[in-house]
Design a protein around this motif. Structure first.
Motif, PDB file in Angstrom:
ATOM      1  N   VAL A  16       0.827  -1.203   0.000  1.00  0.00           N
ATOM      2  CA  VAL A  16       0.000   0.000   0.000  1.00  0.00           C
ATOM      3  C   VAL A  16       0.862   1.254   0.000  1.00  0.00           C
ATOM      4  O   VAL A  16       0.355   2.355   0.062  1.00  0.00           O
ATOM      5  CB  VAL A  16      -0.942   0.024   1.230  1.00  0.00           C
ATOM      6  N   ALA A  17       2.171   1.084  -0.064  1.00  0.00           N
ATOM      7  CA  ALA A  17       3.050   2.249  -0.031  1.00  0.00           C
ATOM      8  C   ALA A  17       2.900   3.112  -1.264  1.00  0.00           C
ATOM      9  O   ALA A  17       3.262   4.271  -1.254  1.00  0.00           O
ATOM     10  CB  ALA A  17       4.508   1.804   0.101  1.00  0.00           C
ATOM     11  N   GLY A  18       2.372   2.539  -2.343  1.00  0.00           N
ATOM     12  CA  GLY A  18       2.281   3.282  -3.587  1.00  0.00           C
ATOM     13  C   GLY A  18       0.997   4.032  -3.780  1.00  0.00           C
ATOM     14  O   GLY A  18       0.727   4.526  -4.862  1.00  0.00           O
ATOM     15  N   LEU A  19       0.130   4.126  -2.754  1.00  0.00           N
ATOM     16  CA  LEU A  19      -1.130   4.826  -2.939  1.00  0.00           C
ATOM     17  C   LEU A  19      -0.929   6.326  -2.821  1.00  0.00           C
ATOM     18  O   LEU A  19      -0.194   6.809  -1.962  1.00  0.00           O
ATOM     19  CB  LEU A  19      -2.145   4.361  -1.884  1.00  0.00           C
ATOM     20  N   PRO A  20      -1.621   7.141  -3.657  1.00  0.00           N
ATOM     21  CA  PRO A  20      -1.477   8.579  -3.559  1.00  0.00           C
ATOM     22  C   PRO A  20      -1.964   9.095  -2.219  1.00  0.00           C
ATOM     23  O   PRO A  20      -2.730   8.448  -1.515  1.00  0.00           O
ATOM     24  CB  PRO A  20      -2.372   9.099  -4.711  1.00  0.00           C
ATOM     25  N   GLY A  21      -1.523  10.311  -1.865  1.00  0.00           N
ATOM     26  CA  GLY A  21      -1.904  10.908  -0.594  1.00  0.00           C
ATOM     27  C   GLY A  21      -3.391  11.194  -0.524  1.00  0.00           C
ATOM     28  O   GLY A  21      -4.086  11.359  -1.520  1.00  0.00           O
ATOM     29  N   VAL A  22      -3.896  11.263   0.699  1.00  0.00           N
ATOM     30  CA  VAL A  22      -5.311  11.531   0.921  1.00  0.00           C
ATOM     31  C   VAL A  22      -5.610  12.979   0.598  1.00  0.00           C
ATOM     32  O   VAL A  22      -4.816  13.874   0.889  1.00  0.00           O
ATOM     33  CB  VAL A  22      -5.669  11.219   2.397  1.00  0.00           C
ATOM     34  N   ALA A  23      -6.755  13.240   0.003  1.00  0.00           N
ATOM     35  CA  ALA A  23      -7.136  14.609  -0.339  1.00  0.00           C
ATOM     36  C   ALA A  23      -7.321  15.431   0.927  1.00  0.00           C
ATOM     37  O   ALA A  23      -7.629  14.914   1.996  1.00  0.00           O
ATOM     38  CB  ALA A  23      -8.423  14.593  -1.157  1.00  0.00           C
ATOM     39  N   TYR A  24      -7.151  16.738   0.824  1.00  0.00           N
ATOM     40  CA  TYR A  24      -7.285  17.609   1.969  1.00  0.00           C
ATOM     41  C   TYR A  24      -8.732  17.674   2.425  1.00  0.00           C
ATOM     42  O   TYR A  24      -9.670  17.563   1.631  1.00  0.00           O
ATOM     43  CB  TYR A  24      -6.799  19.023   1.630  1.00  0.00           C
ATOM     44  N   ALA A  25      -8.915  17.867   3.734  1.00  0.00           N
ATOM     45  CA  ALA A  25     -10.259  18.022   4.265  1.00  0.00           C
ATOM     46  C   ALA A  25     -10.876  19.299   3.731  1.00  0.00           C
ATOM     47  O   ALA A  25     -10.179  20.251   3.371  1.00  0.00           O
ATOM     48  CB  ALA A  25     -10.190  18.055   5.790  1.00  0.00           C
ATOM     49  N   ASP A  26     -12.191  19.320   3.672  1.00  0.00           N
ATOM     50  CA  ASP A  26     -12.897  20.486   3.147  1.00  0.00           C
ATOM     51  C   ASP A  26     -12.489  21.741   3.904  1.00  0.00           C
ATOM     52  O   ASP A  26     -12.546  21.798   5.134  1.00  0.00           O
ATOM     53  CB  ASP A  26     -14.408  20.287   3.267  1.00  0.00           C
ATOM     54  N   GLY A  27     -12.086  22.755   3.154  1.00  0.00           N
ATOM     55  CA  GLY A  27     -11.743  24.041   3.744  1.00  0.00           C
ATOM     56  C   GLY A  27     -10.352  24.122   4.318  1.00  0.00           C
ATOM     57  O   GLY A  27      -9.932  25.187   4.771  1.00  0.00           O
ATOM     58  N   ALA A  28      -9.610  23.015   4.337  1.00  0.00           N
ATOM     59  CA  ALA A  28      -8.271  23.024   4.922  1.00  0.00           C
ATOM     60  C   ALA A  28      -7.279  23.642   3.944  1.00  0.00           C
ATOM     61  O   ALA A  28      -7.344  23.410   2.741  1.00  0.00           O
ATOM     62  CB  ALA A  28      -7.840  21.613   5.270  1.00  0.00           C
ATOM     63  N   ALA A  29      -6.368  24.441   4.492  1.00  0.00           N
ATOM     64  CA  ALA A  29      -5.335  25.038   3.652  1.00  0.00           C
ATOM     65  C   ALA A  29      -4.286  23.989   3.313  1.00  0.00           C
ATOM     66  O   ALA A  29      -3.954  23.155   4.153  1.00  0.00           O
ATOM     67  CB  ALA A  29      -4.689  26.209   4.387  1.00  0.00           C
ATOM     68  N   PRO A  30      -3.768  24.010   2.097  1.00  0.00           N
ATOM     69  CA  PRO A  30      -2.755  23.011   1.723  1.00  0.00           C
ATOM     70  C   PRO A  30      -1.457  23.246   2.472  1.00  0.00           C
ATOM     71  O   PRO A  30      -1.055  24.384   2.721  1.00  0.00           O
ATOM     72  CB  PRO A  30      -2.576  23.243   0.219  1.00  0.00           C
ATOM     73  N   GLY A  31      -0.797  22.177   2.860  1.00  0.00           N
ATOM     74  CA  GLY A  31       0.488  22.290   3.523  1.00  0.00           C
ATOM     75  C   GLY A  31       1.592  22.516   2.514  1.00  0.00           C
ATOM     76  O   GLY A  31       1.356  22.547   1.298  1.00  0.00           O
ATOM     77  N   PRO A  32       2.820  22.691   2.972  1.00  0.00           N
ATOM     78  CA  PRO A  32       3.939  22.889   2.039  1.00  0.00           C
ATOM     79  C   PRO A  32       4.176  21.635   1.212  1.00  0.00           C
ATOM     80  O   PRO A  32       3.880  20.521   1.649  1.00  0.00           O
ATOM     81  CB  PRO A  32       5.119  23.187   2.968  1.00  0.00           C
ATOM     82  N   LEU A  33       4.728  21.827   0.027  1.00  0.00           N
ATOM     83  CA  LEU A  33       5.043  20.690  -0.832  1.00  0.00           C
ATOM     84  C   LEU A  33       6.196  19.892  -0.222  1.00  0.00           C
ATOM     85  O   LEU A  33       7.069  20.454   0.442  1.00  0.00           O
ATOM     86  CB  LEU A  33       5.436  21.175  -2.229  1.00  0.00           C
ATOM     87  N   PRO A  34       6.206  18.583  -0.434  1.00  0.00           N
ATOM     88  CA  PRO A  34       7.318  17.774   0.089  1.00  0.00           C
ATOM     89  C   PRO A  34       8.646  18.241  -0.502  1.00  0.00           C
ATOM     90  O   PRO A  34       8.727  18.606  -1.667  1.00  0.00           O
ATOM     91  CB  PRO A  34       6.973  16.357  -0.377  1.00  0.00           C
ATOM     92  N   THR A  35       9.685  18.225   0.323  1.00  0.00           N
ATOM     93  CA  THR A  35      11.003  18.628  -0.151  1.00  0.00           C
ATOM     94  C   THR A  35      11.776  17.425  -0.677  1.00  0.00           C
ATOM     95  O   THR A  35      11.475  16.279  -0.352  1.00  0.00           O
ATOM     96  CB  THR A  35      11.808  19.284   0.987  1.00  0.00           C
ATOM     97  N   TYR A  36      12.774  17.694  -1.477  1.00  0.00           N
ATOM     98  CA  TYR A  36      13.621  16.668  -2.088  1.00  0.00           C
ATOM     99  C   TYR A  36      14.275  15.823  -1.008  1.00  0.00           C
ATOM    100  O   TYR A  36      14.866  16.351  -0.058  1.00  0.00           O
ATOM    101  CB  TYR A  36      14.680  17.356  -2.950  1.00  0.00           C
ATOM    102  N   ARG A  37      14.168  14.509  -1.134  1.00  0.00           N
ATOM    103  CA  ARG A  37      14.826  13.617  -0.187  1.00  0.00           C
ATOM    104  C   ARG A  37      16.276  13.422  -0.614  1.00  0.00           C
ATOM    105  O   ARG A  37      16.568  12.834  -1.655  1.00  0.00           O
ATOM    106  CB  ARG A  37      14.116  12.265  -0.113  1.00  0.00           C
ATOM    107  N   ALA A  38      17.188  13.911   0.218  1.00  0.00           N
ATOM    108  CA  ALA A  38      18.604  13.781  -0.082  1.00  0.00           C
ATOM    109  C   ALA A  38      19.046  12.336   0.112  1.00  0.00           C
ATOM    110  O   ALA A  38      18.391  11.550   0.806  1.00  0.00           O
ATOM    111  CB  ALA A  38      19.415  14.716   0.808  1.00  0.00           C
ATOM    112  N   ALA A  39      20.170  11.984  -0.478  1.00  0.00           N
ATOM    113  CA  ALA A  39      20.696  10.633  -0.370  1.00  0.00           C
ATOM    114  C   ALA A  39      21.131  10.346   1.059  1.00  0.00           C
ATOM    115  O   ALA A  39      21.760  11.188   1.714  1.00  0.00           O
ATOM    116  CB  ALA A  39      21.875  10.449  -1.323  1.00  0.00           C
TER     117      ALA A  39
END
Length: 435
Positions: A16-39
């Motif tokens: 189940v690791a490959g499932l897309p993220g859950v949609a935001y709750a109604d009216g919730a402000a979007p959080g910051p975009l995920p940052t690049y995962r360094a090695a």
């Protein structure tokens, strides 16, 4: 109850690791975009503007630095063993950084005399947005007379930035990979023709797979149709195993977004980039997006063959190694000007892997040590949709389970032997049984 158990087992297996993220709750402000995962385990290093104090970088390692506009030098000490050594550089601009279409990075391998190794350079440019990009340089250990001898070489990483655009230092990731020298009978000339043109992409039902933030956590995909979600300014990374003789066809589609204006359009609203196993740019393409629909289809790659490296075409040269090929998909930040950022937009990827794997060239060593080649573990990771960290964790769990199972089997066997010994001794101690 059965369904609950099934979900638990699926999670344990990493399915189940490959499932897309859950949609935001109604009216919730979007959080910051995920940052690049360094090695993981990247070593800190500080490149210098001069070769005099250039720090040493070695094959098999990943390094972290920062890079402002201009040149940075790194030192390599290479053997005369016919091997090819690849140095890649990934820059990660800050979100919203202002860049021009001419901004980008170059990587070049040089001798101590200041000469560039023939065809050693690689370049990548930004489009309309600032997002992670990579370029790679190469030292050919067999074909380049100037760069075949053992000794000191330099990797020069250059960031170009137009006046009036972002000049701040950006995080830089450097990776050094070594491909062993070829054995007898390996090709030495460019290939002839091959089946080219637009790929025949599949139209099956899409399977959810969420992309990674960069090369280090790119989600594994195989042939098929895959579904993800994106927000403006986001870049998703995926990886596809291509064996010798195989070709990759790729298409990406952005579906309709939730509009906040009657009309809008973003140049470069959708960008797709394809990278080689050593993070060298093969091709990229962008189109505008109006919030309703956008699609890109890249011309299918040539079959993966060793001799592609001798071609004159810069889009053919990198397709010369079996291994993981990387796909980066970017949704332009300006899309947020006319769409609801809190509602992710569906992304569909269509992949076609054509051709059966064929036998690769003879090497003087194992290319797997440099991160090249396709094995059973790689094919399994693509089937299950695992990132490299997830695949490593799965392999570790599998190894631990084997040890535990082996230990359990061994302990049980010892107990049976001990009990059997006691029984035998007991019988001997009692002597013959009376009639």
């Amino acid at each position: 109850m059965v369904r609950g158990r099934t979900a638990v087992w699926a999670a344990a297996l990493g399915l189940v690791a490959g499932l897309p993220g859950v949609a935001y709750a109604d009216g919730a402000a979007p959080g910051p975009l995920p940052t690049y995962r360094a090695a993981d385990g990247a070593q800190a290093v500080e490149g210098k503007p001069s070769t005099a104090d250039a720090p040493l970088i070695e094959a098999g390692n990943v390094y972290r630095d920062t890079l402002g506009p201009g040149e940075r030098m790194y030192r390599l000490v290479l053997d005369k063993d016919g091997s090819d050594v690849y140095v890649s550089a990934v820059v990660r601009p800050a979100a919203g950084a202002k860049v021009s279409g001419g901004d980008g990075i170059d990587v070049e391998i040089m001798t101590t005399a200041g000469r560039s190794c023939p065809d050693s350079g690689g370049r990548a440019n930004f489009g309309y947005d600032a997002y992670p990009i990579a370029a790679a340089g190469v030292r050919r250990g067999s074909e380049d007379e100037d760069c075949a001898p053992a000794g000191v070489y330099y990797a020069k990483v250059t960031r170009t930035s137009a006046k009036g655009y972002d000049q701040s230092p950006w995080p830089l990731e450097i990776k050094v990979q070594r491909e062993p020298g070829r054995g007898p009978g390996a090709p030495t000339t460019a290939p002839g023709t091959w089946p080219s043109g637009a790929p025949a992409l599949p139209g099956t039902e899409a399977v959810p797979r969420d992309g990674g933030t960069g090369f280090n956590d790119a989600r594994a995909l195989g042939a098929g149709v895959w579904r993800d979600e994106m927000r403006p300014g986001q870049t998703r990374f995926y990886r596809v195993p291509l064996d010798w003789g195989q070709q990759l066809g790729l298409g990406a589609e952005l579906a309709a977004a939730k509009m906040t204006k009657t009309y809008g359009s973003a140049s470069g609203g959708l960008t797709v980039s394809l990278y080689s196993p050593y993070r060298g740019l093969i091709s990229d393409k962008d189109v505008s997006y109006d919030g309703k629909q956008a699609g890109i289809t890249l011309e299918k790659t040539p079959p993966v063959t060793y001799e592609n490296r001798f071609a004159n075409d810069r889009t053919v040269q990198p397709v010369s190694l079996a291994g993981w090929y990387y796909v980066a998909v970017t949704m332009g930040a300006k899309v947020a000007d006319f769409t609801e950022d809190a509602v992710p937009v569906p992304l569909t990827l269509r992949l076609d892997v054509a051709g059966a794997p064929v036998k690769g060239p003879a090497y003087q060593g194992s290319p797997a040590a440099g991160g090249f080649g396709v094995g059973d573990e790689d094919r399994a990771a693509a089937r299950e949709g695992l990132t490299a960290p997830e695949a490593a964790e799965a392999a570790e769990r599998h190894s631990t389970m084997r040890i535990v199972a082996g230990a359990g089997f061994g302990t049980g066997t010892v107990l049976l032997l001990v009990l059997g010994g006691w029984t035998l001794l007991g019988r001997r101690g009692r002597g013959p049984t009376a009639a």
